[in-house]
Every structure is written in structure tokens, then in C-alpha cells.
Design a protein around this motif. Structure first.
Motif, PDB file in Angstrom:
ATOM      1  N   ASP A 112      -3.026  11.962   4.160  1.00 27.54           N
ATOM      2  CA  ASP A 112      -2.589  11.224   2.984  1.00 27.54           C
ATOM      3  C   ASP A 112      -1.178  10.697   3.212  1.00 27.54           C
ATOM      4  O   ASP A 112      -0.280  11.444   3.620  1.00 27.54           O
ATOM      5  CB  ASP A 112      -2.629  12.151   1.762  1.00 27.54           C
ATOM      6  N   THR A 113      -0.965   9.400   2.972  1.00 24.65           N
ATOM      7  CA  THR A 113       0.355   8.794   3.161  1.00 24.65           C
ATOM      8  C   THR A 113       0.930   8.238   1.866  1.00 24.65           C
ATOM      9  O   THR A 113       1.948   7.535   1.890  1.00 24.65           O
ATOM     10  CB  THR A 113       0.266   7.659   4.201  1.00 24.65           C
ATOM     11  N   ASP A 114       0.301   8.501   0.742  1.00 24.63           N
ATOM     12  CA  ASP A 114       0.774   8.037  -0.564  1.00 24.63           C
ATOM     13  C   ASP A 114       2.096   8.727  -0.897  1.00 24.63           C
ATOM     14  O   ASP A 114       2.185   9.956  -0.925  1.00 24.63           O
ATOM     15  CB  ASP A 114      -0.283   8.367  -1.614  1.00 24.63           C
ATOM     16  N   ARG A 125       3.965   7.923  -3.753  1.00 21.11           N
ATOM     17  CA  ARG A 125       4.345   7.672  -5.146  1.00 21.11           C
ATOM     18  C   ARG A 125       4.662   8.950  -5.913  1.00 21.11           C
ATOM     19  O   ARG A 125       5.548   8.947  -6.776  1.00 21.11           O
ATOM     20  CB  ARG A 125       3.229   6.905  -5.858  1.00 21.11           C
ATOM     21  N   ARG A 159       4.465  12.476   5.559  1.00 22.76           N
ATOM     22  CA  ARG A 159       3.636  11.314   5.223  1.00 22.76           C
ATOM     23  C   ARG A 159       4.179  10.036   5.869  1.00 22.76           C
ATOM     24  O   ARG A 159       3.405   9.168   6.279  1.00 22.76           O
ATOM     25  CB  ARG A 159       3.540  11.167   3.709  1.00 22.76           C
ATOM     26  N   ASP A 179       3.294  -0.833   3.292  1.00 24.37           N
ATOM     27  CA  ASP A 179       3.220  -0.932   1.830  1.00 24.37           C
ATOM     28  C   ASP A 179       1.899  -0.361   1.327  1.00 24.37           C
ATOM     29  O   ASP A 179       1.847   0.385   0.338  1.00 24.37           O
ATOM     30  CB  ASP A 179       3.339  -2.399   1.388  1.00 24.37           C
ATOM     31  N   THR A 180       0.824  -0.724   2.021  1.00 27.21           N
ATOM     32  CA  THR A 180      -0.499  -0.218   1.636  1.00 27.21           C
ATOM     33  C   THR A 180      -0.601   1.283   1.864  1.00 27.21           C
ATOM     34  O   THR A 180      -1.121   2.019   1.010  1.00 27.21           O
ATOM     35  CB  THR A 180      -1.585  -0.946   2.443  1.00 27.21           C
ATOM     36  N   ASP A 181      -0.103   1.752   3.000  1.00 25.43           N
ATOM     37  CA  ASP A 181      -0.184   3.188   3.306  1.00 25.43           C
ATOM     38  C   ASP A 181       0.584   4.019   2.279  1.00 25.43           C
ATOM     39  O   ASP A 181       0.110   5.075   1.843  1.00 25.43           O
ATOM     40  CB  ASP A 181       0.370   3.455   4.700  1.00 25.43           C
ATOM     41  N   ARG A 239       1.281   3.109  -0.707  1.00 25.22           N
ATOM     42  CA  ARG A 239       0.799   2.782  -2.047  1.00 25.22           C
ATOM     43  C   ARG A 239       1.925   2.254  -2.937  1.00 25.22           C
ATOM     44  O   ARG A 239       2.077   2.650  -4.088  1.00 25.22           O
ATOM     45  CB  ARG A 239       0.115   3.993  -2.699  1.00 25.22           C
ATOM     46  N   VAL A 240       2.723   1.345  -2.373  1.00 29.40           N
ATOM     47  CA  VAL A 240       3.797   0.702  -3.136  1.00 29.40           C
ATOM     48  C   VAL A 240       3.526  -0.794  -3.160  1.00 29.40           C
ATOM     49  O   VAL A 240       2.613  -1.292  -2.502  1.00 29.40           O
ATOM     50  CB  VAL A 240       5.185   0.990  -2.520  1.00 29.40           C
ATOM     51  N   THR A 255       4.016  -4.978  -2.766  1.00 28.81           N
ATOM     52  CA  THR A 255       4.303  -5.839  -1.619  1.00 28.81           C
ATOM     53  C   THR A 255       5.807  -6.039  -1.464  1.00 28.81           C
ATOM     54  O   THR A 255       6.511  -6.338  -2.425  1.00 28.81           O
ATOM     55  CB  THR A 255       3.623  -7.205  -1.805  1.00 28.81           C
ATOM     56  N   THR A 289       9.544   3.374  -4.248  1.00 30.92           N
ATOM     57  CA  THR A 289       8.445   3.826  -5.111  1.00 30.92           C
ATOM     58  C   THR A 289       8.704   3.486  -6.570  1.00 30.92           C
ATOM     59  O   THR A 289       7.826   3.659  -7.415  1.00 30.92           O
ATOM     60  CB  THR A 289       8.257   5.342  -4.963  1.00 30.92           C
TER      61      THR A 289
END
Length: 696
Positions: free
Chosen positions: A232-234, A236, A247, A294-296, A298-299, A301, A322
Motif C-alpha cells: 500500500d502506497t496511499d 493520505r 510507503r 500522484d496516483t500511488d 492517492r493525491v 495531480t 496530502t
């Protein structure tokens, strides 16, 4: 194994011992050691000549290295040729800006720009092709070994031939050479060679592209990296530094960024910050995957930022937003009329970490690049709010499209809202800059700014809409106006070479990149700026319904050379209008004479001022009536163009000039016959100044 065995000496060939068990006397022992040394040298030489010291793996890596060098050489050549084209364009842009364009030069620049586009596209295509080596076969390795042996043998024979020729030519060297050979043989007799394969050199092991199982582009995975791809790399909702660090490391491994280590992440007001130590590559490798990160993470663009270290190229600072660092920016300061000085910095713009961004505007020009919705109006309004609150500066509002400073326009000393009026105003600023520079004392390097001799800050919006002559005048002002304390704040939606010119951006000490196109960044800063972390193209412009990233920017200026995200506070239109009216009521600074008594009188005589400006802009002592009519028409086209369709335009215009000079209270100013073809009527600067002196 004995020394003799290691040197290839067959057992039983040792010198025969004497009766007492030792070689027959000192001479025998000496000769025995010489003979043994010869065998050692022969064995070692044979080992090297047959490349026995090299393993098959070393030869394999050497062959793959040649493929890699050829792969890199093609790309290096393409980059060098592209840089050469860019330098040629820059030289032509500078020559055109300073000396004017010829049709041949314009055509040459267009062709070079087209060539540059083709080469840039080709370079991008080549950059996308990974290095995929063709692994040598066993037969190719044997042939390479045989070729290496042949080259070494030929080299040895050439050396022996050269040595023999030298000894024949210089017989006196024969004795020293023989003595040196005997000493070498005697020493070798006690040092048997090591007939083994050496380890693979470090220079071949250091390149992962040479590994037998190297993946395309040499992006080999670190041990356990495949497992990290599922981690998991989120970021947030992460609350601990250890978890954030893990992460971040997992996301980098997933994106094939080779890092030696990830320093413990630090919690910030906006999210997380971590310093990476790269195992290979540069900050460009991190920048290339920012959108995927950014996708990894979850933030949003553009919320992952990278900055390389100027002290250590292996260090990259990664910032992950974040939360919105500018959700609650400080309110724009309230500035009473005449409460500021242009010699002090304006510090309204805040950085990612909440620190101010001081910018000095006295004599310092600004280039702001932003697409529609990027927040350019907020930047201009903020800077104009400061300038119009200064007791020692005046604002000039230039906008060929007619909008200008909007609610602050009434606080400007002069305005120009058409392409023709903008050209005339730039001509006036250029003349002012030349006058101020000429008036500098022997010990003065720059114009002394005071409330009675204020600095001038001209806000020039929509640079691309200027006339060609207006663009040339703007460049001239930019190049000479620093000493005169005249600044241009230039705004444009397009900074590419076709609009701004390759050489224009270099004359701006302050450059602001708001949401813009990727192509604008390289022209505004330098070609590799994006790969170094200046990622304004990742910002999203706003609109009437959602601000998005409007007002966010990167700034390159004295004291600010790092790609740090910043924000320009927004001044509401009704607040700006109220401030402009307060300053207008309190009284604004004005420009006073800068060219002796003639300029003082000309301040109240518009036609004289325009004529003096025309002489100054042309740098001439004599101007024809036609040239003066063109200058007057640029300032007041409604009046001075009424005869343009008539065949007697020059006669009618000449009479109107005489009448206007008389109405201004001047004695008759004589005209002369110019030496130009047709000998048209002209006015001389000295005659105009003499008439002004008579009225003084």
C-alpha cells in the motif's frame, strides 16, 4: 603448487646441484635464477597474450559495454546537434532584436525553428527507446578473445621492433639495456606469476545495463521489489514517519526509481517530505514519474514535487501534498497611499512552507507566463497594488487588448489600450530610459529614486498582441532600462520562441511560471528546467466555477533559484478599486523633468513632448515631417491621421504641426530640407530646443 609449477616450469628441470646440494657456485646460482626468471616471464607473457587473465564474463560485459556506448553516442550526438541549432536561433534572435530583421533572417529563423522541432521530436522518440543488449554467444566471446590475443601480439612485436631499431641506431644503449634485462630476469626469478583469471573490473560491474539478466533501460529491480509493488502506497491517512517512509520507498521501487536510501519522512503542514539518495540516475528520473507517484500516493495531480540538491546530485527532496498548503493564505496587506518604497521588496507571495518571497521591483523586470485561468491577473494586481502604494514609483498600464490593470487602472500614471498606443508608450519609455541614463553623474551607476524622481513600473499584458515594432521597443527597454530604474512586468499566455523569441526570456531577472504548457518552461528558464523539478505544467488552471491551481506558481529570481511551489494572494476587485480611489484622492507621484528646461516646459506642451520623444527614440538630430506625423499619430491617431487618405497629407500635416507649436507658445520653428531622396521637409532637434529656450 610450487613456484616453478605456477610459472609453468616442468618438474625436474631445476639446475643441477653441486656436490654439497647447492648450485655449482655463485655463478651457477645466478644463472639458474636468470633462467628461472626467463621462464616466469615467458609464462606470464603467454598468459596475457592469450587473454588468460580475462574471464568469459569480463569479455561478455566488455562487448555489451560497446553496444551501450554506441547507444548513448547516438543520443549524445542528437543532443549536441539540437543544442547547436538552439544556439544559432539565439544568436539570430539577439541580432534581430538589436539590429532589426531582414527577410532572409526571418526565413532562416523560421527554418531553424522547424528544424529544432524535428530534432526535439526525434530526441524524445530516442529517449523512449530503452537499451536492450544483444548478449554475446560463446562463439563471439571466443572470437573476441582471439582478436584480443592478436592485438596484444602485434603490439608486442611492434615494441620489440622499435626497441631493436633503437639499439641498432644507438649502440651505446645496448649495455644499459642488457643490464636492465638481467636485473628484470633476476627479479622475476624470485617472483613467479599468478596464472589465474582476475576479477571483473569494477567499471564493468558498476553498470547494471551490463548484467546478464538486465531488463530494458537497465531498470533492474532491487531484491524484494516485486513484492513492494503490491504494498500500500496511499499517504493520505498515514500518521507515523516510519509508515510514510516505507510507503514512499515502495512507490519509488514500483516506479523503478533506483534509490540507495530514503531518509525518514518528515511531517509538514502540507503532507510529507523525504530526502532520497539515488543509487543511479538523476533528479530527472524522479521528475519523470511524478504523475504516476500522484496516483500511488492517492493525491491530486501535480501534488508530488521533486527538487534536486545543488550540493549533491544524488540527493533529491520529495514533497507530497496530502492537503492544500494554500487553503488559508494570509490576507493581502492593506497599504495606505504613499506608505511604501519601491526600493523595499514586495513580499506578498508565500511559499509552500509559509515563508514570504521578497522581490525587488526597482529596475528589475518581470516575465509572467500563464495560460488562461492560471492566475496571471492576481499576480499583476498584487504587484500593481504595491507599486501604486509607493511614494517613489509610478505605474504605467499597457495592454493592447484593452483590459489593463482593471480596478487599479485609475491609479496608473499613463495608460495605453490599443496596439498603436502601446507602441507609442513603449517608445516614450525608451526615450525616458535614454534620457535618464544620459543624465547619470560620473559617480552614479543607477538612477537615484526619490519621490520627485520616481521609478517607473510598466505593466505590459498580452505581449503577443503588440505590433512587431512594439515588440522591438519592449526588448530595447528591457535591455537598457535597469540603470534608469524603469521596469517592465510582461505577461503572456505563450512564452514559446515563436511568440517571445529564444533570446527574450534571458533579459528578465524575475520569471514567474504559473499553470502553463511544458514548452513554455524550457523557453522561460532553460531547456532542462522541467527535468530539474520546475513542473508548472503539472498545475491545473482554474475557471469561474473552480479555482484549482490558479495563483500557484514557481519563481526564478535573485535569492529564489529553487523549484519551490508558491502562491499569490488574491485581492478582490472591489477592494482593489477602493484602494485605487484612495490613492488617487491622496495624490500620486508624478514624473518631473529629466532633460533640462526643455523637458520641464514640454511637460505642459504635449506636442513638444511627443516630438522630443521621437527625436530621442530615433537617436537623430533631424526628423522629416512624415516621421514626426507618424510619431504624433501613434499618440493621438484621431487627430493626426485625418489626412492619411489625401495626396497632400504631408502639406496638411506640416501646417498642423506649425499651428500646434504656435498654440503651445513657441516662437516659429524653422523647417529645413532633408538630404534624403526627394529632399523632404524636416525639423532639427536643435531648432526645437532653441525655441524652448526662448520661451523659458
Amino acid at each position: 603448487m610450487t613456484d616453478h609449477e605456477s610459472a609453468g616450469t616442468p618438474p625436474g628441470t631445476e639446475p643441477a646441484p653441486a656436490a654439497d646440494g647447492s648450485p655449482a657456485g655463485p655463478a651457477g646460482r645466478f644463472l639458474a635464477r636468470i633462467a628461472l626468471g626467463a621462464r616466469h616471464l615467458a609464462a606470464g607473457l603467454r598468459h596475457i597474450l592469450t587473454t588468460g587473465h580475462q574471464s568469459d564474463e569480463e569479455i561478455r560485459r566488455t562487448l555489451v559495454l560497446r553496444q551501450l556506448e554506441a547507444h548513448d553516442a547516438v543520443r549524445d550526438t542528437a543532443r549536441e546537434e539540437l543544442d547547436a541549432v538552439r544556439r544559432r536561433i539565439t544568436r539570430l534572435e539577439l541580432a534581430g532584436a538589436e539590429e532589426g530583421w531582414t527577410p532572409e533572417q526571418r526565413q532562416q529563423v523560421r527554418m531553424l525553428r522547424e528544424e529544432r522541432r524535428r530534432r526535439e521530436a526525434a530526441a524524445r522518440d530516442m529517449g523512449r527507446v530503452p537499451f536492450v543488449p544483444v548478449q554475446p554467444t560463446a562463439d563471439q566471446i571466443r572470437r573476441a578473445r582471439h582478436k584480443g590475443s592478436t592485438v596484444r601480439l602485434l603490439g608486442l612485436l611492434a615494441f620489440l621492433a622499435a626497441l631493436s631499431w633503437l639499439l641498432v641506431q644507438r649502440p651505446a644503449l645496448l649495455a644499459p639495456a642488457a643490464l636492465a634485462a638481467l636485473i628484470w630476469l633476476w627479479w622475476s626469478g624470485g617472483h613467479p606469476p599468478v596464472l589465474a583469471q582476475r576479477p571483473v573490473p569494477d567499471r564493468l560491474l558498476a553498470r547494471p545495463e551490463l548484467d546478464p539478466d538486465a531488463a530494458p533501460a537497465a531498470l533492474t529491480a532491487a531484491p524484494g521489489q516485486d513484492d513492494d509493488q503490491d504494498q500500500d502506497t496511499d499517504l493520505r491517512h498515514v500518521t507515523t514517519a516510519d509508515e510514510a517512509t516505507a510507503r514512499i520507498a515502495a512507490a519509488l521501487a514500483k516506479r523503478k526509481v533506483h534509490v540507495r536510501s530514503v531518509a525518514p519522512a518528515v511531517r509538514t503542514a502540507y503532507g510529507w517530505q523525504a530526502d532520497l539518495t539515488l543509487r543511479e540516475g538523476t533528479v530527472a528520473d524522479v521528475v519523470a514519474v511524478l504523475r504516476r507517484l500522484d496516483t500511488d500516493f492517492r493525491v491530486g495531480t501535480g501534488r508530488t514535487l521533486a527538487e534536486g540538491s545543488t550540493d549533491d546530485s544524488a540527493i533529491v527532496t520529495l514533497r507530497v501534498l496530502t492537503s492544500d498548503p494554500f487553503a488559508n493564505p494570509p490576507a493581502p496587506p492593506v497599504r495606505p497611499p504613499l506608505s511604501c518604497s519601491i526600493l523595499d521588496p514586495v513580499s506578498d507571495i508565500v511559499s509552500l512552507d509559509g515563508e514570504p518571497t521578497p522581490l525587488y521591483l526597482a529596475g528589475t523586470s518581470v516575465l509572467a507566463v500563464a495560460v488562461m485561468g492560471g492566475g496571471k491577473s492576481s499576480l499583476v494586481r498584487d504587484l500593481a497594488d504595491y507599486v501604486t502604494a509607493c511614494r517613489d514609483a509610478v505605474a504605467v498600464d499597457i495592454d493592447p487588448t484593452g483590459r489593463g490593470l482593471g480596478p487599479l487602472r485609475r491609479a496608473a500614471l499613463r495608460t495605453a489600450y490599443t496596439p498603436e498606443a502601446a507602441e507609442a508608450e513603449l517608445r516614450r519609455l525608451l526615450a525616458e530610459a535614454r534620457r535618464r541614463t544620459a543624465d547619470l553623474g560620473e559617480t552614479e551607476d543607477v538612477w537615484q529614486v526619490t519621490p520627485t524622481t520616481p521609478a517607473i513600473v510598466a505593466f505590459l499584458d498580452e505581449y503577443a498582441q503588440l505590433t512587431p515594432e512594439g515588440k522591438g521597443l519592449a526588448i530595447e527597454v528591457l535591455r537598457i532600462a535597469r540603470k534608469a530604474r524603469i521596469s517592465l512586468v510582461v505577461c503572456t499566455q505563450d512564452a514559446t520562441a515563436d511568440v517571445m523569441g529564444d533570446a527574450v526570456a534571458d533579459v528578465f531577472p524575475i520569471r514567474v511560471l504559473m499553470p502553463c504548457r511544458k514548452a513554455d518552461i524550457g523557453v522561460t528558464l532553460w531547456p532542462s528546467a522541467v527535468s530539474e523539478g520546475w513542473t508548472a505544467h503539472h498545475l491545473t488552471p482554474g475557471d469561474d466555477h473552480a479555482p484549482h491551481d490558479a495563483g500557484r506558481c514557481f519563481i526564478w529570481a535573485p535569492g529564489h533559484k529553487r523549484p519551490i511551489l508558491r502562491y499569490v494572494p488574491h485581492i478582490a476587485p472591489h477592494d482593489a478599486l477602493q484602494r485605487a480611489q484612495e490613492r488617487l484622492d491622496a495624490g500620486l507621484p508624478t514624473l518631473t523633468a529629466t532633460d533640462g528646461p526643455q523637458a520641464a516646459q514640454a511637460a505642459a506642451q504635449p506636442i513638444v513632448a511627443v516630438m522630443l520623444d521621437a527625436f530621442a527614440a530615433a537617436g537623430a538630430e533631424e526628423l522629416t515631417v512624415a516621421e514626426l506625423l507618424d510619431a504624433l499619430a501613434a499618440v493621438d491617431p484621431g487627430h493626426w491621421t485625418q489626412w492619411d487618405t489625401r495626396p497632400d497629407r504631408l502639406a496638411m500635416g506640416g501646417r498642423e504641426i506649425k499651428r500646434a507649436l504656435k498654440d503651445a507658445g513657441l516662437p516659429p520653428v524653422p523647417t529645413v530640407r532633408s538630404k534624403l531622396p526627394g529632399r523632404p521637409s524636416a525639423y532639427r532637434l536643435q531648432d526645437l530646443k532653441s525655441a524652448l529656450d526662448e520661451t523659458g
